[in-house]
Design an enzyme around this catalytic site. Structure first.
Site, PDB file in Angstrom:
ATOM      1  CG  HIS A 140      71.461  43.741  25.122  1.00 25.18           C
ATOM      2  ND1 HIS A 140      72.113  43.270  26.253  1.00 25.18           N
ATOM      3  CD2 HIS A 140      72.049  44.920  24.818  1.00 25.18           C
ATOM      4  CE1 HIS A 140      73.047  44.117  26.603  1.00 25.18           C
ATOM      5  NE2 HIS A 140      73.034  45.134  25.756  1.00 25.18           N
ATOM      6  CG  ASP A 147      74.673  51.030  19.046  1.00 25.17           C
ATOM      7  OD1 ASP A 147      73.931  50.110  18.659  1.00 25.17           O
ATOM      8  OD2 ASP A 147      74.977  52.018  18.349  1.00 25.17           O
ATOM      9  CB  ILE A 160      74.705  53.940  24.265  1.00 24.16           C
ATOM     10  CG1 ILE A 160      74.416  55.334  23.702  1.00 24.16           C
ATOM     11  CG2 ILE A 160      73.430  53.295  24.812  1.00 24.16           C
ATOM     12  CD1 ILE A 160      73.604  55.332  22.432  1.00 24.16           C
ATOM     13  N   GLY A 161      75.094  53.716  27.680  1.00 23.72           N
ATOM     14  CA  GLY A 161      74.628  54.210  28.981  1.00 23.72           C
ATOM     15  C   GLY A 161      73.239  53.747  29.373  1.00 23.72           C
ATOM     16  CE  LYS A 162      71.821  48.635  26.397  1.00 22.12           C
ATOM     17  NZ  LYS A 162      73.126  48.970  25.785  1.00 22.12           N
ATOM     18  CB  SER A 163      73.313  49.765  33.100  1.00 18.00           C
ATOM     19  OG  SER A 163      73.091  48.524  32.456  1.00 18.00           O
ATOM     20  CG  ASP A 185      73.167  42.414  30.253  1.00 15.04           C
ATOM     21  OD1 ASP A 185      73.636  43.164  29.376  1.00 15.04           O
ATOM     22  OD2 ASP A 185      73.469  41.212  30.334  1.00 15.04           O
ATOM     23  NE  ARG A 232      63.991  69.948  15.499  1.00 12.92           N
ATOM     24  CZ  ARG A 232      64.551  71.135  15.280  1.00 12.92           C
ATOM     25  NH1 ARG A 232      65.126  71.401  14.105  1.00 12.92           N
ATOM     26  NH2 ARG A 232      64.543  72.052  16.213  1.00 12.92           N
TER      27      ARG A 232
END
Length: 311
Positions: free
Chosen positions: A139, A155, A158-161, A178, A244
Site C-alpha cells: 500500500h 496511515d 494522511i494525504g499520500k495521494s 494506492d 532532526r
C-alpha cells in the site's frame, strides 16, 4: 499459483516475427531460462530442458544443415514436447523446413529475431525474469522524483495521494497510486510498478478517479522504477521524537531487499511535497558521497576543538 507469460506477450514485447504457429501464440512460458539445444541436435536428450524456450543461433542452424533430412526430422520431432513453449531463431536465419513441420504438428510457434543470439537471449531472459518474478503488493504511492523511485507510505487519510498529485504538478512522474506491485530484480534491486488495472490513475478524495496521463500528458507517468527510498508520512505529535539531524536512515525490508526509510511528520502548514523533493535530492547527494549531516558534525567537532585550544 505459478506465474506465466503468453508467447503472444513475448512476441509483442520483443517485436518478434512469427514464422509459423500464429494460431498457437496462447501457449504459456513458465520459466525465464532459455535453452540452446546444441547437444539435443546430436541426439543427446538425457537432460533436455523441455519447458524452456529453445533458441537456435548460427551454430545450431549450421549444424542442422549438415544433418540428413531424416536426422533433422527425427531430432526436431523430439524437441517438440507438449510443454515446450516456443522456438526462437536469431539473426534472421532460415528455419529448417523439418523444424517448421514438426512445430506445426505439435502446435508450437516458431519465431524469428533480427538480433544476435546472445542479444536476443539476454532480452528474453530479462523480460521473463521481470514478468515471472514473485510479486508483493504494498500500500502506498510510488513516484519518480528527480529520477529517484520514492515510495510514499502512511496511515489511511494522511494525504499520500494528494502529496503524489502535487509532486506530479511539479513535473515529477507517477508510477502507482494506492497499490504498488514490487518484485526483486536481483539481490539488491527492488522494482515497483502499478497493477495493470491501476496504471496511470489516482484516487483523490472528493474528486474520485483521475487519469493522470490524460490530464497531465505522457511525461507525467512512468511504467516502473527501482524502489530506492521509502518516505513514511506520520501525523505530528509533540511527544514523538523525530530525527532532526538525519543520521543513518532506518531500513525497511521488502521482498528480502533493504530499502532506506525516512519518516516525515505531517501537520497543518507543512508543504510535504517540497519536503519530499528535498529528501530525494539529499538522498541522491548522499549516494554521490556528500553527507550534509557528517559535514555539519565535522564542523561542530572542529569548532569545539578550536574553543578548547583557546582556553
Amino acid at each position: 499459483m505459478t506465474e506465466s507469460v503468453l508467447v503472444e506477450e513475448l512476441v509483442n514485447e520483443l517485436r518478434l516475427e512469427v514464422l509459423s504457429g500464429l494460431d498457437y501464440l496462447d501457449r504459456i512460458i513458465v520459466t525465464s531460462d532459455v535453452s540452446r539445444p546444441g547437444l539435443e541436435l546430436t541426439g543427446y536428450f538425457n537432460y533436455y530442458s523441455h519447458d524452456r524456450i529453445q533458441l537456435l543461433g548460427r551454430k545450431e542452424i549450421t549444424f542442422a544443415q549438415q544433418m540428413t533430412e531424416d536426422e533433422r526430422r527425427m531430432v526436431m520431432k523430439r524437441l517438440c514436447t507438449k510443454d515446450m513453449p516456443v522456438f526462437v531463431i536469431a539473426r534472421e536465419l532460415e528455419a529448417p523446413k523439418e523444424l517448421l513441420e514438426a512445430a506445426n504438428a505439435a502446435q508450437i510457434p516458431v519465431l524469428r529475431s533480427v538480433l544476435s543470439t546472445s542479444r536476443i537471449s539476454s532480452l528474453i531472459t530479462n523480460y521473463l525474469e521481470a514478468k515471472l518474478a514473485e510479486r508483493l503488493s504494498i500500500h502506498g504511492v510510488f513516484v519518480d522524483v528527480y529520477g529517484l523511485g520514492v515510495l510514499i507510505q502512511g496511515d489511511s487519510g494522511i494525504g499520500k495521494s494528494e502529496t503524489g498529485l502535487e509532486l506530479i504538478k511539479k513535473g515529477h512522474r507517477l508510477i502507482a497510486d494506492d497499490r504498488v506491485d514490487v518484485f526483486r530484480e536481483d539481490e539488491n534491486t527492488l522494482i515497483g510498478e502499478a497493477p495493470r488495472i491501476l496504471e496511470h490513475v489516482m484516487e483523490i478524495r472528493g474528486i474520485g478517479i483521475i487519469d493522470v496521463m490524460n490530464l497531465f500528458g505522457a511525461s507525467a507517468v512512468r511504467k516502473r522504477a527501482q524502489v530506492q527510498l521509502v518516505v513514511y508520512l506520520e501525523n505530528w505529535n509533540k511527544e514523538t521524537n523525530f530525527d532532526r539531524l538525519g543520521g543513518s536512515p532506518e531500513m525497511v525490508r521488502m521482498a528480502n531487499v533493504d530499502v532506506p526509510k525516512i519518516t516525515i511528520p505531517v501537520k497543518t502548514g507543512r508543504n510535504v511535497a517540497i519536503i519530499i523533493e528535498v529528501a530525494a535530492m539529499n538522498f541522491r547527494a548522499k549516494t554521490m558521497g556528500y553527507d550534509a549531516t557528517k559535514n555539519f558534525e565535522e564542523k561542530l567537532r572542529n569548532l569545539i576543538e578550536d574553543n578548547s585550544d583557546t582556553k
